[in-house]
Design a protein around this motif. Structure first.
Motif, PDB file in Angstrom:
ATOM      1  N   PRO A  86       0.821  -1.226   0.000  1.00  0.00           N
ATOM      2  CA  PRO A  86       0.000   0.000   0.000  1.00  0.00           C
ATOM      3  C   PRO A  86       0.853   1.273   0.000  1.00  0.00           C
ATOM      4  N   LEU A  87       1.959   1.238   0.718  1.00  0.00           N
ATOM      5  CA  LEU A  87       2.822   2.413   0.761  1.00  0.00           C
ATOM      6  C   LEU A  87       3.445   2.671  -0.608  1.00  0.00           C
ATOM      7  N   GLY A  94       0.863   9.089  -5.798  1.00  0.00           N
ATOM      8  CA  GLY A  94       0.843  10.396  -5.128  1.00  0.00           C
ATOM      9  C   GLY A  94      -0.118  10.336  -3.977  1.00  0.00           C
ATOM     10  N   ASP A  95       0.297  10.973  -2.901  1.00  0.00           N
ATOM     11  CA  ASP A  95      -0.529  10.910  -1.703  1.00  0.00           C
ATOM     12  C   ASP A  95      -1.386  12.167  -1.526  1.00  0.00           C
TER      13      ASP A  95
END
Length: 99
Positions: A86-87, A94-95
Protein backbone atom coordinates in the motif's frame (compact mmCIF):
# COMPACT_ATOMS: atom_id res chain seq x y z
CA UNK A 1 16.78 56.28 -11.79
CA UNK A 2 18.20 58.06 -14.79
CA UNK A 3 17.50 56.78 -18.30
CA UNK A 4 19.53 57.22 -21.45
CA UNK A 5 19.08 55.94 -24.96
CA UNK A 6 21.80 54.04 -26.80
CA UNK A 7 22.85 57.11 -28.78
CA UNK A 8 23.37 59.12 -25.59
CA UNK A 9 25.46 56.27 -24.17
CA UNK A 10 27.67 56.27 -27.27
CA UNK A 11 28.14 60.04 -27.10
CA UNK A 12 28.57 60.38 -23.32
CA UNK A 13 29.76 57.00 -22.02
CA UNK A 14 32.46 58.45 -19.73
CA UNK A 15 30.10 61.00 -18.19
CA UNK A 16 27.36 58.44 -17.63
CA UNK A 17 29.76 55.94 -16.05
CA UNK A 18 31.13 58.68 -13.80
CA UNK A 19 27.56 59.55 -12.83
CA UNK A 20 26.84 55.92 -11.91
CA UNK A 21 29.99 55.70 -9.79
CA UNK A 22 29.35 59.05 -8.09
CA UNK A 23 25.65 58.54 -7.30
CA UNK A 24 25.83 54.73 -6.82
CA UNK A 25 22.49 54.61 -8.64
CA UNK A 26 21.91 52.41 -11.70
CA UNK A 27 21.20 53.89 -15.10
CA UNK A 28 18.66 52.38 -17.48
CA UNK A 29 19.63 52.19 -21.15
CA UNK A 30 16.76 52.39 -23.61
CA UNK A 31 16.64 51.15 -27.17
CA UNK A 32 13.58 52.16 -29.16
CA UNK A 33 12.03 53.41 -25.89
CA UNK A 34 12.37 50.01 -24.21
CA UNK A 35 14.77 49.15 -21.38
CA UNK A 36 17.51 46.81 -22.61
CA UNK A 37 20.39 47.18 -20.13
CA UNK A 38 21.18 48.62 -16.73
CA UNK A 39 24.54 50.12 -15.92
CA UNK A 40 25.39 49.58 -12.26
CA UNK A 41 28.47 50.12 -10.15
CA UNK A 42 30.77 47.08 -9.94
CA UNK A 43 30.48 46.79 -6.14
CA UNK A 44 26.69 46.87 -6.36
CA UNK A 45 26.76 44.12 -8.98
CA UNK A 46 29.06 41.97 -6.83
CA UNK A 47 26.77 42.43 -3.82
CA UNK A 48 23.77 41.41 -5.92
CA UNK A 49 25.63 38.30 -7.06
CA UNK A 50 26.42 37.37 -3.43
CA UNK A 51 22.77 37.82 -2.45
CA UNK A 52 21.61 35.66 -5.35
CA UNK A 53 24.05 32.92 -4.35
CA UNK A 54 22.84 33.05 -0.74
CA UNK A 55 19.22 32.86 -1.88
CA UNK A 56 19.99 29.85 -4.08
CA UNK A 57 21.78 28.14 -1.18
CA UNK A 58 18.80 28.83 1.07
CA UNK A 59 16.40 27.34 -1.49
CA UNK A 60 18.56 24.23 -1.76
CA UNK A 61 18.66 23.88 2.03
CA UNK A 62 14.88 24.21 2.24
CA UNK A 63 14.41 21.60 -0.50
CA UNK A 64 16.79 19.26 1.35
CA UNK A 65 14.90 19.78 4.62
CA UNK A 66 11.63 19.02 2.85
CA UNK A 67 13.04 15.84 1.30
CA UNK A 68 14.46 14.68 4.63
CA UNK A 69 11.13 15.29 6.36
CA UNK A 70 9.32 13.31 3.67
CA UNK A 71 11.86 10.51 4.00
CA UNK A 72 11.42 10.47 7.76
CA UNK A 73 7.64 10.33 7.36
CA UNK A 74 7.93 7.44 4.90
CA UNK A 75 10.26 5.54 7.19
CA UNK A 76 7.82 5.87 10.07
CA UNK A 77 4.98 4.67 7.85
CA UNK A 78 7.02 1.68 6.72
CA UNK A 79 7.55 0.60 10.33
CA UNK A 80 3.82 0.69 10.99
CA UNK A 81 2.79 -1.36 7.97
CA UNK A 82 3.37 -5.11 7.84
CA UNK A 83 3.03 -5.02 4.04
CA UNK A 84 4.78 -2.28 2.02
CA UNK A 85 2.54 -2.70 -1.05
CA UNK A 86 0.00 0.00 0.00
CA UNK A 87 2.82 2.41 0.76
CA UNK A 88 4.49 1.80 -2.62
CA UNK A 89 1.14 2.25 -4.38
CA UNK A 90 0.59 5.49 -2.46
CA UNK A 91 4.03 6.78 -3.46
CA UNK A 92 3.54 5.82 -7.11
CA UNK A 93 0.08 7.40 -7.35
CA UNK A 94 0.84 10.40 -5.13
CA UNK A 95 -0.53 10.91 -1.70
CA UNK A 96 -2.26 14.21 -2.47
CA UNK A 97 0.11 16.27 -0.33
CA UNK A 98 1.83 19.36 -1.76
CA UNK A 99 4.64 20.03 0.63
Amino acid sequence: MDMFNVTEIRQNASKIISHVIKTKEPVMVLQRSKPVVYIIEANAFEELQKKVMKAEQYEKMEATKKALNQLSRLRSQMKLQPDSTPLIRQLREGDGENE
